[in-house]
Enzyme design. Structure first.
Site, PDB file in Angstrom:
ATOM      1  N   HIS A 219       4.506   5.919  -2.974  1.00 23.11           N
ATOM      2  CA  HIS A 219       3.257   5.237  -2.577  1.00 23.11           C
ATOM      3  C   HIS A 219       3.080   3.876  -3.277  1.00 23.11           C
ATOM      4  CE1 HIS A 219       1.751   7.455  -6.062  1.00 23.11           C
ATOM      5  NE2 HIS A 219       1.551   8.569  -5.381  1.00 23.11           N
ATOM      6  N   ALA A 223      -0.846   3.949  -8.360  1.00 21.89           N
ATOM      7  CA  ALA A 223      -0.413   4.676  -9.556  1.00 21.89           C
ATOM      8  C   ALA A 223       0.878   4.104 -10.129  1.00 21.89           C
ATOM      9  CB  ALA A 223      -0.269   6.164  -9.263  1.00 21.89           C
ATOM     10  N   ASP A 278       0.755  11.436   2.312  1.00 18.35           N
ATOM     11  CA  ASP A 278       0.266  12.008   1.049  1.00 18.35           C
ATOM     12  C   ASP A 278      -0.840  13.018   1.359  1.00 18.35           C
ATOM     13  OD1 ASP A 278       0.267  12.422  -1.679  1.00 18.35           O
ATOM     14  OD2 ASP A 278      -0.988  10.689  -2.148  1.00 18.35           O
ATOM     15  N   LEU A 311      -8.987   8.863  -6.453  1.00 19.59           N
ATOM     16  CA  LEU A 311      -8.350   9.241  -5.199  1.00 19.59           C
ATOM     17  C   LEU A 311      -7.384  10.398  -5.440  1.00 19.59           C
ATOM     18  CD1 LEU A 311      -7.570   5.765  -3.574  1.00 19.59           C
ATOM     19  CD2 LEU A 311      -9.217   7.455  -2.755  1.00 19.59           C
TER      20      LEU A 311
END
Length: 384
Positions: A219, A223, A278, A311
């Site tokens: 992703h 992060a 995800d 999130l």
């Protein structure tokens, strides 16, 4: 043209790589599909005329945490995998990697066992496993449980290498600060897709991990160490290299469409950026909350968050991700479909035939209005 049962005409056809006009999707009596030019059809060939739109291969999703009200972290069983796969099949995803996020060694082993058994039973949709953690960075943990994050040890590496012996497609997300280049090389040499994510590492460390065998990023933008004026971080390292794949959550929440647009322009071989959902337990279900490692996750306004607002995965299906890419990012229509089909399949060691319409395909998706909810062609007629 003996043995041909039906030809679908009137729509453009994306075979996973290229977009075809003035062609038909032909279903043979044995259920196989092929793409033929319209002039190749016999005058009396049975035809179903579609109302414009586009036909595509089934989607390939390499990051699926749950679906149908079930989380893989909560239930590592073939029954749970069946529920998850069926939930995603209803949204157009026909091949997926069930994903276990950071958890205990016992649950990791149970997840590997369940996927191996699902593959032995030929459970439709399951093509391998994605282990996202636990060898991540606490500083960039996101919704992962910090108490379960740890450096990779000898037993952990042995578990990963053993999984690669038992499962055809194994993907592992690690942070380079909690794994060594030697461990990354060992996994890569064993055929594991090593992906960097949930990391605070600087760009030099990330380049070293890429050179050791990591070939993907989990992703992109989320992060991970960001692109700065003095330190490029993992974002900068990824955009600098053309040999690296990158998953992307294109829900216009995790990453702003303008940022995606910039990334596509900046990265060499930007066709290696592919779409993931995800997805959590909410996919293919109407639930408004669920538990993740004992913590409640709330679903509201197409957003999944922990109680503190962090999130926690995405409330996303790949057809909506395609809409964001085409409508908001202005990605090329042909390329956008590849990002959800053949591109993720090309990353896998055993992805041949996935995300493409070939003579061995048995079904395809039909979007009367790109990209609305798809109907399935092949296994049964489009539900319109």
């Amino acid at each position: 043209m003996n043995g041909l049962a039906k030809a679908y005409v009137g729509a453009q056809i994306h075979d996973g790589v290229d977009l075809h006009s003035q062609h038909a999707l032909v279903r043979a009596q044995d259920g196989s599909l092929r793409i033929l030019p319209l002039h190749g059809l016999a005058p009396d060939h049975p035809v179903e005329r579609l109302n414009g739109g586009v036909i595509t291969p089934g989607f390939v999703d390499l990051q699926v945490n749950g679906g149908g009200g079930v989380m893989f972290n909560d239930d590592q069983s073939v029954a749970a995998l069946r529920t998850i796969a069926q939930a995603h099949a209803s949204t157009g995803t026909q091949a997926l990697l069930p994903t276990l996020i950071t958890d205990t060694p016992e649950r990791t082993r149970a997840a590997i066992d369940a996927v191996e058994q699902a593959l032995a039973e030929k459970l439709e949709g399951i093509i391998g496993i994605h282990l996202e953690g636990p060898h991540l960075s606490v500083a960039r943990k996101g919704a992962h449980d910090a108490q379960l994050i740890r450096p990779m040890g000898k037993e952990d590496l042995a578990l990963m290498l053993g999984a690669a012996d038992r499962i055809p497609n194994v993907m592992v997300t690690v942070a380079p600060e909690n794994t060594t280049p030697a461990q990354i090389k060992a996994m890569s040499d064993a055929g594991i897709v090593v992906s960097l994510g949930h990391t605070e590492a600087d760009s030099a460390t990330c380049h070293a991990a890429f050179d050791a065998g990591a070939k993907c990023v989990t992703h992109l933008f989320n992060a991970m160490s960001q692109l700065g004026n003095r330190e490029p971080g993992l974002v900068g390292a990824t955009l600098e290299r053309g040999d690296i794949y990158a998953g992307l959550i294109a829900d216009a929440i995790h990453v702003h469409p303008a940022v995606i647009r910039i990334a596509l322009r900046a990265k060499p071989q930007s066709d290696r950026i592919f779409l993931v959902t995800d997805a959590m337990a909410t996919a293919g279900s109407s639930i408004d909350h669920f538990l993740l490692n004992g913590r409640k996750v709330f679903r509201k306004n197409q957003r999944l968050t922990l109680e503190n607002g962090t999130l926690a995965g995405a409330d996303l299906v790949l057809s909506r991700a395609l809409s964001v890419m085409v409508d908001d990012v202005q990605d090329d229509h042909r390329q956008a479909v590849s990002r959800a089909t053949s591109t993720p399949a090309s990353l896998l060691p055993n992805g041949a035939g996935l995300g493409r319409i070939t003579d061995s395909s048995r079904s395809a998706l039909y979007f009367e209005t790109p990209f609305s909810d798809p109907a399935v062609l092949g296994g049964h007629d489009p539900a319109r």
